[in-house]
Structure formats: structure tokens, C-alpha cells
Design an enzyme around this catalytic site. Structure first.
Site, PDB file in Angstrom:
ATOM      1  N   GLY A 134       0.848  -1.193   0.000  1.00  0.00           N
ATOM      2  CA  GLY A 134       0.000   0.000   0.000  1.00  0.00           C
ATOM      3  C   GLY A 134       0.882   1.241   0.000  1.00  0.00           C
ATOM      4  O   GLY A 134       2.071   1.175  -0.363  1.00  0.00           O
ATOM      5  N   ILE A 150       2.280   3.115   2.401  1.00  0.00           N
ATOM      6  CA  ILE A 150       3.473   3.134   3.245  1.00  0.00           C
ATOM      7  C   ILE A 150       4.530   2.174   2.708  1.00  0.00           C
ATOM      8  O   ILE A 150       5.710   2.518   2.580  1.00  0.00           O
ATOM      9  CB  ILE A 150       3.118   2.787   4.716  1.00  0.00           C
ATOM     10  CG1 ILE A 150       2.251   3.898   5.306  1.00  0.00           C
ATOM     11  CG2 ILE A 150       4.384   2.559   5.549  1.00  0.00           C
ATOM     12  CD1 ILE A 150       1.821   3.677   6.742  1.00  0.00           C
ATOM     13  N   VAL A 161       1.517 -13.869   4.368  1.00  0.00           N
ATOM     14  CA  VAL A 161       2.616 -13.906   5.336  1.00  0.00           C
ATOM     15  C   VAL A 161       2.238 -14.843   6.480  1.00  0.00           C
ATOM     16  O   VAL A 161       1.112 -14.801   6.979  1.00  0.00           O
ATOM     17  CB  VAL A 161       2.891 -12.479   5.867  1.00  0.00           C
ATOM     18  CG1 VAL A 161       3.839 -12.503   7.042  1.00  0.00           C
ATOM     19  CG2 VAL A 161       3.445 -11.614   4.752  1.00  0.00           C
ATOM     20  N   GLY A 207      -1.725  -1.526   6.981  1.00  0.00           N
ATOM     21  CA  GLY A 207      -2.848  -0.653   7.303  1.00  0.00           C
ATOM     22  C   GLY A 207      -2.709  -0.035   8.677  1.00  0.00           C
ATOM     23  O   GLY A 207      -1.756  -0.323   9.414  1.00  0.00           O
ATOM     24  N   ARG A 208      -3.641   0.857   8.990  1.00  0.00           N
ATOM     25  CA  ARG A 208      -3.675   1.484  10.303  1.00  0.00           C
ATOM     26  C   ARG A 208      -5.063   1.273  10.889  1.00  0.00           C
ATOM     27  O   ARG A 208      -6.007   0.980  10.163  1.00  0.00           O
ATOM     28  CB  ARG A 208      -3.364   2.988  10.193  1.00  0.00           C
ATOM     29  CG  ARG A 208      -1.980   3.276   9.635  1.00  0.00           C
ATOM     30  CD  ARG A 208      -1.702   4.771   9.530  1.00  0.00           C
ATOM     31  NE  ARG A 208      -1.760   5.440  10.811  1.00  0.00           N
ATOM     32  CZ  ARG A 208      -0.724   5.573  11.655  1.00  0.00           C
ATOM     33  NH1 ARG A 208       0.451   5.085  11.326  1.00  0.00           N
ATOM     34  NH2 ARG A 208      -0.858   6.212  12.803  1.00  0.00           N
ATOM     35  N   ALA A 217      -4.847  12.631   5.731  1.00  0.00           N
ATOM     36  CA  ALA A 217      -4.770  13.890   6.474  1.00  0.00           C
ATOM     37  C   ALA A 217      -5.753  14.917   5.918  1.00  0.00           C
ATOM     38  O   ALA A 217      -6.445  15.611   6.677  1.00  0.00           O
ATOM     39  CB  ALA A 217      -3.349  14.439   6.403  1.00  0.00           C
ATOM     40  N   HIS A 265       2.106  26.075 -21.857  1.00  0.00           N
ATOM     41  CA  HIS A 265       2.984  25.191 -22.617  1.00  0.00           C
ATOM     42  C   HIS A 265       4.420  25.672 -22.461  1.00  0.00           C
ATOM     43  O   HIS A 265       4.665  26.873 -22.608  1.00  0.00           O
ATOM     44  CB  HIS A 265       2.611  25.200 -24.099  1.00  0.00           C
ATOM     45  CG  HIS A 265       3.548  24.376 -24.929  1.00  0.00           C
ATOM     46  ND1 HIS A 265       3.507  22.995 -24.930  1.00  0.00           N
ATOM     47  CD2 HIS A 265       4.565  24.725 -25.750  1.00  0.00           C
ATOM     48  CE1 HIS A 265       4.451  22.542 -25.733  1.00  0.00           C
ATOM     49  NE2 HIS A 265       5.118  23.562 -26.236  1.00  0.00           N
TER      50      HIS A 265
END
Ligand code: NAI
Length: 465
Positions: free
Chosen positions: A182, A184, A237, A270-271, A319, A443
Site C-alpha cells: 500500500g 506506506i 505472510v 494498514g492502520r 490527512a 505550454h
């Protein structure tokens, strides 16, 4: 009379923005923070320090890989990890100071200590210099999130680490195994791979970068592999094994057993919301089955006068989502029409190239059987991209077939995090792909690729077929 009109618990981007907006609206406001500095995860150990490291290591990588082609001769290039970390710490310190200064200037009182709910309108603050109970008419919970731990391989802070330690290694790990591809995993995997670490990313899903479109994920994987990162996708895992002095991460893929030697293992799966020490039950604040504070569409919890925003409530843990909820929540408390548009929240992975998405992707549109037109434009056909060595990637616009309204965009490319902002603005105003295609872009800029992708929706891109 209560001590404060509003008391905010937690000083991350959700909490401090709530406090600042409240002060702007004339509320007597306090901000409770358990840590020594303001800014929460994002500023202290998350978004900001990781971006500082990504920038330093990108310079290193560019000079190493492309220096000669640009006529830059440096002799033997080497890295200085203490200097790299010092710069990162200075960036964090500068922003810590900035938030503290703004709090002072806005007359937001900072109460250092762990905040716990003590029933209606009351919060106990247990700080380094003692404990006190304060009262407030309104309370906002903005206590954020913490890294998820795998139960069979708990963080030890040394070998099995979270992002907090991985932004502060004192030397380059010879072999870094990352669990989870992901945001992180990919960002910090990139940081250490650029510095010479042998990085292997082990991911449960068949693709990297979460829910982005398959074509984006595939292309990203190819680029990251070229940068030296290895991927093991669709692997579960199973744990950590020791053989003599060596540590291995073990995993299963189908009926195959896999084993990866590791000096460090970064777990980035994840968190999760945290209300540690908050004692929500004492105030009647209900949590859902994932420990998140339950709220209604006005950020109200189940307890009168108590609200919640940011990572501690449902939704993407970003955030900028927390900041927007903060402003909306405070404005609603003040009797104004605060609002957060959850359909138009950009999401960025700050690798090189960056991956930036907003709204609905092409795959999701297909899955939901939406009738869409898709326009795609490669950076390889953009003059500026060729001039600045940034031809990797493309812009993709997803528009409603009937109305041409932009439903989403996915960008993989250098500076995608900044480029996506223009599409976010178009979407916020209900803009169409034609609007984007007819907007004049300077441009030469990479942003012309977005205009072209807008045109490509109606098959009228100028610089590609
Ligand atoms: P994530 O949810 O973005 O990615 C976790 C990855 O780990 C997923 O691909 C998942 O399939 C995989 N995974 C889960 N269990 C696994 C297992 N047992 N074995 C192998 N793979 C497994 O979480 P991440 O990267 O830890 O980030 C945490 C939060 O912080 C996210 O909500 C993210 O959006 C946010 N964040 C945002 C950033 C940004 O906006 N650039 C940067 C860093 C974090």
C-alpha cells in the site's frame, strides 16, 4: 459556564485544523495533545517526514542513475544517513514550530497531556506536570490511528517495525522486507531501495497500490522493479523464522512455502483507529466493531456535545480528509453549513512516478456497470515530460457517457500529486471532460497531459492518436 466553547482531543491535521477554525469563528478553544509536539502522526512520523526522505533519496537516485546523461559528473556517489535524517528532523521541527506558533497567535490554548472523557462536557488531562479536569460545551475527538500489528509477528521496534521506525533507521538495511504494497510499503520501500537496500515487498493481493486501476498498478510495478524493488504478490505472510543469526519472513503462495531473509521487516498492512486512554465508554461514546468512533452525518457521536473526525472515524485515513471534516464539523457546531465532499478526495502514493487518483476508477466503473468514456494520454507524448526526463506514465480521465461529467481520474507520473489538483477542482465544480479539454494550460507543462486526456475522452487528443 464551561471553561471552553470547544475542546479538541488530538492535534493531528484533523485536531489542530478544528481548533484553528473554531478560533477563527470566535470560539474559546483548547487543544489537548499527549505528545510533546503538535501535528500528530502526519507531521511527526507520517506524511511529512516520509516526504522529506522521499525527496532526498529521489535526488540521490536521479544523480546516480541519470546524472551522466545530464552532464553531471560527481565521482563516486555515496549517502550520509545521519545527514539525511537530520534534514528530515529539521523539516518536522520547523512545521511543529509553525503549528505551535499559529495556535498561540489564534489564542488556542494547548493542554499537554492524555485526554480522557469524564462524562458530559468534562475531560481529564493527564500531563507531565500533573492532572486536571476541564469543561467544554463541545468536544471533538481527533485521536487518529496507529499501525496495525500482525498478531503472529508483533512489532519489536528493532527487526519487526512499523513506519515510525522505518523513517528513522540509523543505517541502510542490507535486506528490507516490506509486508503490504500500500502507500506506506511502496513509499518507504522506495526510500530504502534508492539508497541501496535490497527491498522485497510481500503483498496479499494480486496487485500493488490497493484499489487503483489494474493498468496503473501493473505499470507502477514495472517501474518499481526497474528501480530494484522485488515483489511477491498474492502471498500470505505466515511469520518470522530464525536460523542462527539470520531472520526470515515466511509466507505461503498457493501450495508454495516462501522465505525471505531480512535485516528489517517493515509491516505496513494498514492502520487502525485509536481511542487508547480516551475512555469513550465513560461518556457514552459508542465505537463500531473496528474500534472507530460511530458518528452521524454531522460528525455527532452517540454522546451529546461530543463529535469525532479523521482517522478515528470511518473513511479513508488521509490527512486532507481529516482536515476537511474538521472544518465541516466546527462550522456545523457554529450553526453554519459545513460539508465534506467524500466523492472528491484525492489519494496519492508519493513514489517516483507518483500515483494520484480521485473519484471512480475505470475498473470500478466497469464493476458497477456505469456507462463511461475513458480518455488516456501518455506523458511520453508531452514535450515538457521529455525535456525533464519524466516520460513514465499517463493520465486517465473517466467521464460519464451521457453527460461527459468527470467521474474520476488516475494519474501515474512525475508530480502526479500536484497535477491531480486541477482535476479535483474540475470535479468539485461538476466539470466535464470537454471543460478540461478546452481549458488553456501553459505550454510546455506536464499539466497539458491532463488537458489532452480530457480531449481523449471524445477521441480528440491533439498530440497522440
Ligand atoms: P494500506 O491499507 O494502504 O495498504 C496495506 C496493504 O497491505 C494492502 O495492499 C493490503 O492488501 C496488504 N496486506 C494486508 N494484510 C497483509 C498481510 N497479512 N500480508 C501481506 N499483505 C497484507 O496501508 P498502509 O500502507 O499501511 O497505510 C496505512 C494508512 O495510512 C492507509 O490508510 C493509507 O492511506 C495511509 N497513508 C497514506 C499515505 C498517503 O496518502 N500517501 C502515506 C502513508 C499512509
Amino acid at each position: 459556564m464551561a471553561d471552553y466553547d470547544l475542546l479538541v482531543i488530538g492535534s493531528g491535521p484533523g485536531g489542530y485544523v478544528a481548533a484553528f477554525r473554531a478560533a477563527q469563528l470566535g470560539m474559546k478553544t483548547a487543544l489537548v495533545e499527549k505528545d510533546a509536539t503538535l501535528g500528530g502522526t502526519c507531521l511527526n512520523v507520517g506524511c511529512i517526514p516520509s516526504k522529506a526522505l522521499l525527496h532526498s533519496t529521489e535526488i540521490f537516485h536521479i544523480v546516480k542513475e541519470r546524472g551522466e546523461a545530464h552532464g553531471i559528473k560527481t565521482g563516486k556517489l555515496s549517502s550520509d544517513i545521519p545527514a539525511l535524517m537530520k534534514r528530515k528532523d529539521e523539516v518536522v521541527k520547523q512545521l511543529n514550530g509553525g503549528v505551535a506558533q499559529l495556535a498561540k497567535a489564534r489564542k488556542v490554548e494547548v493542554l499537554q497531556g492524555l485526554g480522557s472523557l469524564e462524562g458530559e462536557g468534562k475531560v481529564k488531562v493527564k500531563g507531565d506536570d500533573g492532572e486536571k479536569t476541564v469543561s467544554a460545551d463541545h468536544i471533538i475527538i481527533a485521536t487518529g490511528s496507529v499501525p496495525v500489528e500482525l498478531p503472529f509477528m508483533k512489532f519489536d521496534g528493532k527487526t519487526i517495525v512499523s513506519s515510525t521506525e522505518a523513517i528513522a533507521f540509523d543505517k541502510i538495511p542490507g535486506k528490507l522486507v516490506v509486508v503490504g504494497a500500500g502507500a506506506i510499503g511502496l513509499e518507504l520501500g522506495s526510500v530504502w531501495a534508492r539508497l541501496g537496500s535490497e527491498v522485497t515487498v510481500v503483498e496479499l493481493l494480486p496487485q500493488i497500490a490497493g484499489a487503483v486501476d489494474k493498468d496503473v498498478a501493473k505499470m507502477a510495478e514495472r517501474f518499481f522493479k526497474k528501480q530494484g524493488m522485488a515483489f511477491e504478490l498474492g502471498a500470505k505472510v505466515t511469520g518470522v523464522a530464525k536460523e542462527g543469526k539470520k531472520t526470515f519472513l515466511t509466507a505461503e503462495k498457493g501450495d508454495k512455502e516462501l522465505k525471505f531473509e531480512a535485516d528489517k521487516i517493515l509491516v505496513a498492512v494498514g492502520r487502525k483507529a485509536t481511542t487508547a486512554g480516551l475512555t469513550p465508554d465513560k461518556a457514552g461514546v459508542e465505537l463500531d466493531d473496528r474500534g472507530r468512533v460511530k458518528i452521524d452525518d454531522h460528525f455527532r457521536t452517540s454522546a451529546k456535545g461530543i463529535y469525532a473526525i479523521g482517522d478515528v472515524v470511518a473513511g479513508p485515513m488521509l490527512a486532507h480528509k481529516a482536515e476537511e471534516e474538521a472544518v465541516a464539523c466546527v462550522e456545523l457546531i457554529a450553526g453554519k453549513g459545513g460539508h465534506c465532499n467524500y466523492d472528491v478526495i484525492p489519494n496519492v502514493i508519493y513514489t517516483e512516478p507518483e500515483i494520484a487518483c480521485v473519484g471512480i476508477g475505470e475498473d470500478k466503473a466497469k464493476e458497477d456497470k456505469l456507462e463511461v468514456n475513458v480518455g488516456k494520454f501518455p506523458f511520453a507524448a508531452n514535450g515538457r515530460a521529455i525535456a525533464v526526463d519524466a516520460t513514465d506514465g499517463f493520465v486517465k480521465i473517466i467521464a460519464d457517457k451521457k453527460t461527459d461529467r468527470i467521474l474520476g481520474a488516475q494519474i501515474i507520473g512525475h508530480g502526479a500529486s500536484e497535477l491531480v489538483a486541477a482535476i479535483v477542482t474540475h470535479m468539485e465544480y461538476g466539470g466535464s471532460a470537454e471543460d478540461l479539454g478546452r481549458t488553456i494550460h501553459a505550454h510546455p507543462t506536464m499539466s497539458e497531459a491532463m488537458k489532452e486526456a480530457g480531449l481523449a475522452v471524445s477521441k480528440s487528443a491533439i498530440h497522440s492518436m
